[in-house]
Every structure is written in structure tokens, then in C-alpha cells.
Write a protein that holds these residues in place. Structure first.
Motif, PDB file in Angstrom:
ATOM      1  N   LYS A  47       0.817  -1.223   0.000  1.00 32.96           N
ATOM      2  CA  LYS A  47       0.000   0.000   0.000  1.00 32.96           C
ATOM      3  C   LYS A  47       0.851   1.274   0.000  1.00 32.96           C
ATOM      4  CE  LYS A  47      -4.057  -2.167   1.112  1.00 32.96           C
ATOM      5  NZ  LYS A  47      -5.176  -2.320   0.320  1.00 32.96           N
ATOM      6  N   SER A  48       2.094   1.152  -0.455  1.00 33.32           N
ATOM      7  CA  SER A  48       2.925   2.349  -0.583  1.00 33.32           C
ATOM      8  C   SER A  48       3.356   2.483  -2.040  1.00 33.32           C
ATOM      9  CB  SER A  48       4.146   2.266   0.336  1.00 33.32           C
ATOM     10  OG  SER A  48       5.042   1.264  -0.103  1.00 33.32           O
ATOM     11  N   GLY A  49       4.003   3.575  -2.351  1.00 33.50           N
ATOM     12  CA  GLY A  49       4.425   3.823  -3.718  1.00 33.50           C
ATOM     13  C   GLY A  49       5.642   3.009  -4.116  1.00 33.50           C
ATOM     14  N   TYR A  50       5.908   2.991  -5.423  1.00 35.29           N
ATOM     15  CA  TYR A  50       7.036   2.242  -5.975  1.00 35.29           C
ATOM     16  C   TYR A  50       8.205   3.160  -6.263  1.00 35.29           C
ATOM     17  CZ  TYR A  50       3.742  -1.547  -6.580  1.00 35.29           C
ATOM     18  OH  TYR A  50       2.830  -2.530  -6.340  1.00 35.29           O
ATOM     19  N   ILE A  51       9.404   2.618  -6.032  1.00 33.44           N
ATOM     20  CA  ILE A  51      10.640   3.297  -6.394  1.00 33.44           C
ATOM     21  C   ILE A  51      11.514   2.320  -7.167  1.00 33.44           C
ATOM     22  CG2 ILE A  51      10.605   4.909  -4.437  1.00 33.44           C
ATOM     23  CD1 ILE A  51      12.747   3.050  -3.110  1.00 33.44           C
ATOM     24  N   LEU A  52      12.512   2.853  -7.860  1.00 40.04           N
ATOM     25  CA  LEU A  52      13.464   2.012  -8.586  1.00 40.04           C
ATOM     26  C   LEU A  52      14.415   1.342  -7.599  1.00 40.04           C
ATOM     27  CD1 LEU A  52      14.494   4.473 -11.460  1.00 40.04           C
ATOM     28  CD2 LEU A  52      12.719   2.707 -11.522  1.00 40.04           C
ATOM     29  N   THR A  53      14.910   0.176  -7.949  1.00 40.36           N
ATOM     30  CA  THR A  53      15.869  -0.516  -7.088  1.00 40.36           C
ATOM     31  C   THR A  53      17.287  -0.013  -7.299  1.00 40.36           C
ATOM     32  OG1 THR A  53      16.148  -2.281  -8.719  1.00 40.36           O
ATOM     33  CG2 THR A  53      14.521  -2.639  -6.954  1.00 40.36           C
ATOM     34  N   ARG A  54      17.513   0.676  -8.412  1.00 40.56           N
ATOM     35  CA  ARG A  54      18.822   1.279  -8.669  1.00 40.56           C
ATOM     36  C   ARG A  54      18.624   2.531  -9.522  1.00 40.56           C
ATOM     37  NH1 ARG A  54      18.597  -3.639 -11.670  1.00 40.56           N
ATOM     38  NH2 ARG A  54      19.128  -3.382 -13.866  1.00 40.56           N
ATOM     39  N   SER A  55      19.680   3.223  -9.756  1.00 44.89           N
ATOM     40  CA  SER A  55      19.615   4.482 -10.492  1.00 44.89           C
ATOM     41  C   SER A  55      19.040   4.286 -11.896  1.00 44.89           C
ATOM     42  CB  SER A  55      21.036   5.049 -10.594  1.00 44.89           C
ATOM     43  OG  SER A  55      21.121   6.040 -11.577  1.00 44.89           O
ATOM     44  N   SER A  56      18.311   5.304 -12.375  1.00 43.23           N
ATOM     45  CA  SER A  56      17.732   5.232 -13.726  1.00 43.23           C
ATOM     46  C   SER A  56      18.812   5.157 -14.799  1.00 43.23           C
ATOM     47  CB  SER A  56      16.808   6.425 -13.970  1.00 43.23           C
ATOM     48  OG  SER A  56      17.506   7.633 -13.812  1.00 43.23           O
ATOM     49  N   SER A  57      20.022   5.572 -14.480  1.00 43.67           N
ATOM     50  CA  SER A  57      21.116   5.474 -15.452  1.00 43.67           C
ATOM     51  C   SER A  57      21.694   4.060 -15.513  1.00 43.67           C
ATOM     52  CB  SER A  57      22.223   6.477 -15.116  1.00 43.67           C
ATOM     53  OG  SER A  57      22.789   6.181 -13.854  1.00 43.67           O
ATOM     54  N   GLU A  58      21.280   3.202 -14.603  1.00 46.38           N
ATOM     55  CA  GLU A  58      21.754   1.814 -14.574  1.00 46.38           C
ATOM     56  C   GLU A  58      20.719   0.822 -15.106  1.00 46.38           C
ATOM     57  OE1 GLU A  58      22.872   0.955 -10.570  1.00 46.38           O
ATOM     58  OE2 GLU A  58      24.299   2.604 -10.482  1.00 46.38           O
ATOM     59  N   ILE A  59      19.521   1.284 -15.402  1.00 43.83           N
ATOM     60  CA  ILE A  59      18.458   0.395 -15.889  1.00 43.83           C
ATOM     61  C   ILE A  59      18.281   0.627 -17.383  1.00 43.83           C
ATOM     62  CG2 ILE A  59      16.007  -0.207 -15.734  1.00 43.83           C
ATOM     63  CD1 ILE A  59      16.112   0.717 -12.787  1.00 43.83           C
ATOM     64  N   THR A  60      18.493  -0.429 -18.159  1.00 43.92           N
ATOM     65  CA  THR A  60      18.383  -0.315 -19.613  1.00 43.92           C
ATOM     66  C   THR A  60      17.016  -0.789 -20.096  1.00 43.92           C
ATOM     67  OG1 THR A  60      19.206  -2.551 -20.094  1.00 43.92           O
ATOM     68  CG2 THR A  60      20.874  -0.796 -19.831  1.00 43.92           C
ATOM     69  N   MET A  61      16.736  -0.457 -21.335  1.00 49.60           N
ATOM     70  CA  MET A  61      15.497  -0.936 -21.941  1.00 49.60           C
ATOM     71  C   MET A  61      15.512  -2.466 -22.019  1.00 49.60           C
ATOM     72  SD  MET A  61      13.674   1.711 -22.421  1.00 49.60           S
ATOM     73  CE  MET A  61      14.481   2.503 -21.045  1.00 49.60           C
ATOM     74  N   LEU A  62      16.693  -3.054 -22.150  1.00 47.03           N
ATOM     75  CA  LEU A  62      16.788  -4.518 -22.178  1.00 47.03           C
ATOM     76  C   LEU A  62      16.401  -5.099 -20.817  1.00 47.03           C
ATOM     77  CD1 LEU A  62      17.429  -6.994 -23.883  1.00 47.03           C
ATOM     78  CD2 LEU A  62      19.808  -6.819 -23.093  1.00 47.03           C
ATOM     79  N   ASP A  63      16.806  -4.454 -19.738  1.00 49.38           N
ATOM     80  CA  ASP A  63      16.407  -4.921 -18.404  1.00 49.38           C
ATOM     81  C   ASP A  63      14.884  -4.970 -18.284  1.00 49.38           C
ATOM     82  OD1 ASP A  63      19.087  -5.024 -17.471  1.00 49.38           O
ATOM     83  OD2 ASP A  63      19.015  -2.918 -16.873  1.00 49.38           O
ATOM     84  N   ILE A  64      14.241  -3.924 -18.775  1.00 52.33           N
ATOM     85  CA  ILE A  64      12.776  -3.859 -18.702  1.00 52.33           C
ATOM     86  C   ILE A  64      12.157  -4.913 -19.611  1.00 52.33           C
ATOM     87  CG2 ILE A  64      10.748  -2.405 -19.068  1.00 52.33           C
ATOM     88  CD1 ILE A  64      12.655   0.013 -18.464  1.00 52.33           C
ATOM     89  N   HIS A  65      12.672  -5.034 -20.822  1.00 49.95           N
ATOM     90  CA  HIS A  65      12.158  -6.044 -21.768  1.00 49.95           C
ATOM     91  C   HIS A  65      12.264  -7.443 -21.172  1.00 49.95           C
ATOM     92  CE1 HIS A  65      12.373  -8.809 -25.221  1.00 49.95           C
ATOM     93  NE2 HIS A  65      11.472  -8.001 -25.738  1.00 49.95           N
ATOM     94  N   ARG A  66      13.371  -7.733 -20.523  1.00 51.72           N
ATOM     95  CA  ARG A  66      13.581  -9.071 -19.941  1.00 51.72           C
ATOM     96  C   ARG A  66      12.630  -9.373 -18.791  1.00 51.72           C
ATOM     97  NH1 ARG A  66      20.120  -9.333 -20.302  1.00 51.72           N
ATOM     98  NH2 ARG A  66      20.207 -10.248 -22.378  1.00 51.72           N
ATOM     99  N   ALA A  67      12.007  -8.360 -18.226  1.00 51.87           N
ATOM    100  CA  ALA A  67      11.003  -8.604 -17.188  1.00 51.87           C
ATOM    101  C   ALA A  67       9.780  -9.300 -17.772  1.00 51.87           C
ATOM    102  CB  ALA A  67      10.594  -7.279 -16.537  1.00 51.87           C
ATOM    103  N   PHE A  68       9.604  -9.170 -19.088  1.00 56.20           N
ATOM    104  CA  PHE A  68       8.406  -9.702 -19.741  1.00 56.20           C
ATOM    105  C   PHE A  68       8.689 -10.793 -20.774  1.00 56.20           C
ATOM    106  CE2 PHE A  68       7.820  -5.258 -18.580  1.00 56.20           C
ATOM    107  CZ  PHE A  68       6.803  -5.399 -17.661  1.00 56.20           C
TER     108      PHE A  68
END
Length: 138
Positions: A62-83
Motif C-alpha cells: 500500500k505504498s508507492g514504488y521506487i526504482l531498485t537502482r539508479s535510472s542510469s543503470e536500468i536499460t530498456m533490455l532490463d525492462i524487456h527481460r522482465a516480460f
């Protein structure tokens, strides 16, 4: 080749979370509203992003979401691999497919090079690049 709706919406959700300058966490209902994604469908996307260790709840349920690491360390491939398990423009490039034409195929190299370029591009673009507007349509 077509990228899934979950990947596309996942990138949009990650951009919403990454753009929170207050670091107080972004609520799922706010992402859904701003991105015009149903809460039910966004729930599946959020679950996959959490499972991929890209986001966490700031203060538990019931709280908001934050990134687990800096936005400069998360690539589009990281996000794609989530799915999706990987990027593969044609089936015969997949390690799970055995092609009977492979020994005499003249075009596999072409498709392989295209696949590598797409993969490299996904690896080279970060959430921060997106936030900074570095990726523009020519």
C-alpha cells in the motif's frame, strides 16, 4: 517482429516511477491514470517489474514504488527481460529451435546481425536517457 504490450507499458510505467523527483514513491493508481492503463493490467506489469528486481514498494504494501537502482543503470533490455526471455527477430535464431536448413542458409547471418543491432540498442538506452529526452524521432 512486434514487442508486447506488457513491454511497452512496462517502459511507460518505469518512466513514471523514474520521473518521481520526490523519491516518495509512485502509486500504481497514479501510473494507471496518467498512462491510461487499466489498474488490473498494470497489476500484472508491476508484478513482473518487481519480480525482475527493477522496482520495490517504498514502505511495504500500500505504498508507492521506487526504482531498485539508479535510472542510469536500468536499460530498456532490463525492462524487456522482465516480460520476455530475450529478443529474437526470427524463430531460427532461437537456441531452442533446430532448423534443418541451417547448414545451407544464406540469410541467417542477415537476421542475426539485425537481431544483434536491436539487442545492442536495447542495452545502450537507459531510463535516464529517456528521461533526458536523448531518444528522439528523427
Amino acid at each position: 517482429m512486434k514487442f508486447s504490450t506488457k513491454t511497452r507499458y512496462g517502459i511507460r510505467a518505469m518512466l513514471e516511477i523514474a520521473s518521481d523527483e520526490t523519491q516518495s514513491g509512485v502509486f500504481q493508481k497514479d501510473i494507471a491514470e496518467r498512462q491510461q492503463i487499466s489498474v488490473k493490467y498494470l497489476d500484472q506489469i508491476i508484478h513482473a517489474l518487481k519480480a525482475a528486481n527493477l522496482i520495490v514498494n517504498l514502505r511495504g504494501r500500500k505504498s508507492g514504488y521506487i526504482l531498485t537502482r539508479s535510472s542510469s543503470e536500468i536499460t530498456m533490455l532490463d525492462i524487456h527481460r522482465a516480460f520476455e526471455p530475450g529478443i529474437c527477430v526470427i524463430d531460427c535464431l532461437s537456441s531452442s529451435i533446430e532448423c534443418d536448413r541451417e547448414a545451407k542458409c544464406r540469410v541467417k547471418g542477415f537476421w542475426g546481425e539485425l537481431n544483434n543491432r536491436i539487442l545492442h540498442y536495447f542495452k545502450s538506452v537507459t531510463l535516464q536517457d529517456m528521461l533526458d529526452g536523448k531518444i528522439k524521432l528523427d
